[in-house]
Design a protein around this motif. Structure first.
Motif, PDB file in Angstrom:
ATOM      1  N   UNK A  65       0.785  -1.183   0.034  1.00 53.67           N
ATOM      2  CA  UNK A  65       0.016   0.014   0.193  1.00 53.67           C
ATOM      3  C   UNK A  65       0.790   1.461   0.028  1.00 53.67           C
ATOM      4  N   UNK A  66       2.007   1.254   0.642  1.00 54.03           N
ATOM      5  CA  UNK A  66       2.849   2.461   0.674  1.00 54.03           C
ATOM      6  C   UNK A  66       3.240   2.677  -0.758  1.00 54.03           C
ATOM      7  N   UNK A  67       3.687   1.737  -1.197  1.00 52.12           N
ATOM      8  CA  UNK A  67       4.361   1.966  -2.546  1.00 52.12           C
ATOM      9  C   UNK A  67       3.193   2.363  -3.586  1.00 52.12           C
ATOM     10  N   UNK A  69       0.955   4.157  -2.976  1.00 47.78           N
ATOM     11  CA  UNK A  69       0.686   5.494  -2.556  1.00 47.78           C
ATOM     12  C   UNK A  69       1.392   6.467  -3.408  1.00 47.78           C
ATOM     13  N   UNK A  70       2.448   5.959  -4.028  1.00 50.27           N
ATOM     14  CA  UNK A  70       3.448   6.903  -4.596  1.00 50.27           C
ATOM     15  C   UNK A  70       2.664   6.924  -6.290  1.00 50.27           C
ATOM     16  N   UNK A 169       8.996   4.504 -10.263  1.00 53.88           N
ATOM     17  CA  UNK A 169       8.667   3.429  -9.511  1.00 53.88           C
ATOM     18  C   UNK A 169       7.698   2.285 -10.383  1.00 53.88           C
TER      19      UNK A 169
END
Lengths: 445, 176
Positions: A65-67, A69-70, A169
């Motif tokens: 989820x953090x990735x 969010x990018x 990313x």
């Protein structure tokens, strides 16, 4: 290594890019495969955590989820693309390349790939940027070449240029597809160095030694001096022997009119070496060989209808004939058939070299008609295949009858004075033509 | 190169001990092994699928259909789901699940690098985010290891929602 373009979102399509002109191309943005896999991991982890009431299953979702969010919002909606071919005309088996310029993509990574059309193979990876990435900085204008190989002759599309932009990313990717221009792929000419020369040649200056005396460079004989003759041509040894002035004579040098007839009505045989392939490769070789000797070469494409190129000389004529080979039937010419071709297409005294499998009855009749009109013909038979249809007794019987019919057709043409040579498509054309290239071919009227 | 061993490790780690899993462990294991094999085969085969040819033979056609199936299937995603399902079929063991999560993330990045042909150095900008994610991962596992505040069903739900909320808050607060 290239990345397969199998994302589900629709691709933006643009018109064919004008060669050399940068063209705005709309991008279609969507999640990359990597992003979809991260979404799968996050959703599966959260779902299992909720369903089983086990908090540790929220752990796999955390990094995913953090990735995700990018995910970037400031993406270009369109980029400028120009795609040009290094060669619009090529010979089958040759490599060419698409020269691509992409700009306006910021700091995103660009990946270019050719989605090849039929009979086109993308070039070796890494040779000239195939599948390569264009990472040369903001708004870079690198010009990677994407090589491709044309496997088979014909007028065909190269394919579609797939452009993929990816953020740094690898989460989102923008895609665009640009149709590439068309190429003219000429048939690979067979090997032919020798030429069939007729005994009677029209009275135009050329490079073939004729039987009549003239101002050529080939020695023809010696005759007595007549006042007015050029003194530098006096043959002094012969003059000494005979006691009177003797003069060297030379053969006239004439041009030959050759008309190459390519029969494209049948297309049988193994793929890549069908009768149509052999007809066009042989015809290309003959056209090239005669044009190299500065002869006047014409061309008749015999398909559902006939089209023709009037005899001419030079490299431009070669390209005109090659273009006529690639043209679809009916683009030019006469709908009434070959028997009513104008005099310009079949000049009197021309040598007609026919490449054909002799499977079309109308063509056989036409050849008989041309022979009856006094033309000198030479047929290169390219039939190398038998009809299939099983191995039983009746199939074998049918094949024997078919072979006898074919033999009868060839026999009847030979009886009319039309020589027929067989060419398998692999050997040099010089070999089957050898009996007719060693000496002049006597043209019967 | 790393994707194959990582896929095998994920399946083996989530299935162990094989006897300790509940009903459905065997089908999930079969699915996991199949997806792992297909994902690795797809990476080995690359993206090029030969063009359909009118004259192609049976072997060529079979090979082409196999390659098309390999290209079409979401094998890596299937492996992720199968591994998590296998882990869920076992008794609660938070540290075990945490290590599986790390292995799954590593596997997904190995697949991404293999597909794109990029070097591992391209992942350098993502390292802070990955570190934050791993921190949250440890937090979730640690929360699961803590003894429950009560014995009722509500305490379990509470821990799950707390972990999910921590993850979502972390994602939203990320300054990207």
């Amino acid at each position: 290594m290239t990345t397969a373009m199998t994302t589900g979102h629709t691709e933006a399509r643009a018109a064919v890019v004008t060669p050399g002109q940068p063209h705005p191309v709309e991008l279609s943005w969507g999640p990359s495969r990597h992003a979809r896999r991260l979404v799968t991991l996050a959703l599966a982890g959260l779902a299992i955590a909720v369903l089983t009431r086990r908090a540790e299953f929220a752990a796999p979702a955390a990094p995913a989820l953090l990735l995700l969010a990018a995910w970037r919002q400031d993406r270009p909606r369109s980029i400028l693309v120009s795609a040009t071919l290094t060669a619009r005309r090529m010979i089958e088996g040759e490599y060419a390349a698409v020269r691509v310029t992409v700009s306006g993509y910021g700091d995103l990574a660009v990946e270019l790939r050719i989605d090849p059309a039929r009979a086109i193979t993308p070039g070796p990876a890494g040779a000239a940027g195939q599948g390569g990435r264009q990472d040369d900085g903001p708004d870079g204008d690198g010009r990677p070449d994407l090589p491709f190989l044309a496997n088979h002759w014909g007028r065909r599309q190269v394919g579609v240029l797939q452009i993929t932009l990816q953020d740094r990313w690898g989460i989102s990717e923008g895609r665009a597809a640009v149709p590439l221009p068309r190429i003219d792929c000429y048939p690979l000419p067979a090997h032919q160095r020798s030429r069939v020369v007729l005994s009677r040649l029209p009275s135009r200056l050329g490079e073939h030694a004729a039987r009549v005396p003239g101002d050529g460079s080939e020695f023809a004989g010696v005759r007595g001096f007549i006042p007015g003759d050029r003194q530098r041509r006096i043959n002094w040894p012969a003059t000494t022997r005979r006691g009177s002035l003797q003069l060297n004579t030379f053969a006239a040098e004439r041009v030959q009119n050759v008309v190459v007839l390519a029969d494209g009505t049948a297309d049988v045989g193994s793929p890549g070496a069908t009768t149509s392939d052999l007809v066009h490769r042989g015809a290309a070789a003959t056209v090239r060989a005669y044009l190299a000797a500065r002869d006047r070469v014409g061309f008749i494409a015999y398909r559902s209808q006939a089209s023709w190129i009037t005899p001419g000389t030079g490299q431009r004529q070669f390209h005109r004939i090659m273009d006529a080979m690639l043209a679809e039937p009916g683009n030019s010419g006469d709908r009434s058939g070959i028997s009513r071709l104008p005099r310009a297409a079949l000049p009197p005294g021309a040598l007609i070299i026919v490449f054909s499998p002799l499977l079309d009855g109308r063509l056989v009749e036409t050849l008989r008609d041309l022979r009856g009109r006094g033309f000198t013909l030479l047929i290169v038979d390219v039939l190398n295949a038998d009809p299939g249809g099983g191995q039983d007794r009746f199939a074998e019987l049918a094949r024997r009858i078919w072979r006898m019919e074919q033999d009868a057709i060839r026999f009847s043409l030979r009886e009319l004075g039309i020589p027929i040579v067989h060419w398998d498509g692999e050997q040099s054309l010089d070999e089957p033509l050898a009996p007719y290239t060693r000496r002049v071919m006597v043209s019967h009227r | 190169m790393a994707a194959g061993p990582l896929a095998a490790a994920c399946v083996a780690w989530s299935a162990s001990p094989l006897a300790g899993g509940g009903s459905g462990t065997r089908p999930a294991l079969i699915v996991g092994i199949s997806c792992a094999a297909a994902a690795v085969a797809r990476l080995a085969a690359g993206d090029r699928v030969p063009e359909a040819d009118v004259f192609e033979k049976l072997m060529g056609r079979t090979r082409r259909l196999l390659l098309e199936a390999l290209q079409a299937g979401p094998w890596a995603g299937g492996l992720v789901i199968a591994a998590l399902a296998l882990e869920a079929l076992h008794h609660s063991r938070p540290w075990h699940t945490g290590l599986l999560a790390v292995a799954l993330i590593a596997f997904l990045f190995a697949v991404y690098l293999a597909e794109s042909g990029a070097r591992p150095a391209t992942l350098r900008p993502q390292l802070p985010v990955l570190a934050a994610g791993l921190g949250l991962l440890v937090l979730c596992c640690g929360a699961a290891l803590l003894p429950a505040a009560g014995t009722g069903a509500a305490s379990g739900w509470l821990r799950v929602f707390a972990a999910v909320a921590a993850v979502v808050a972390g994602a939203l607060a990320l300054p990207v």
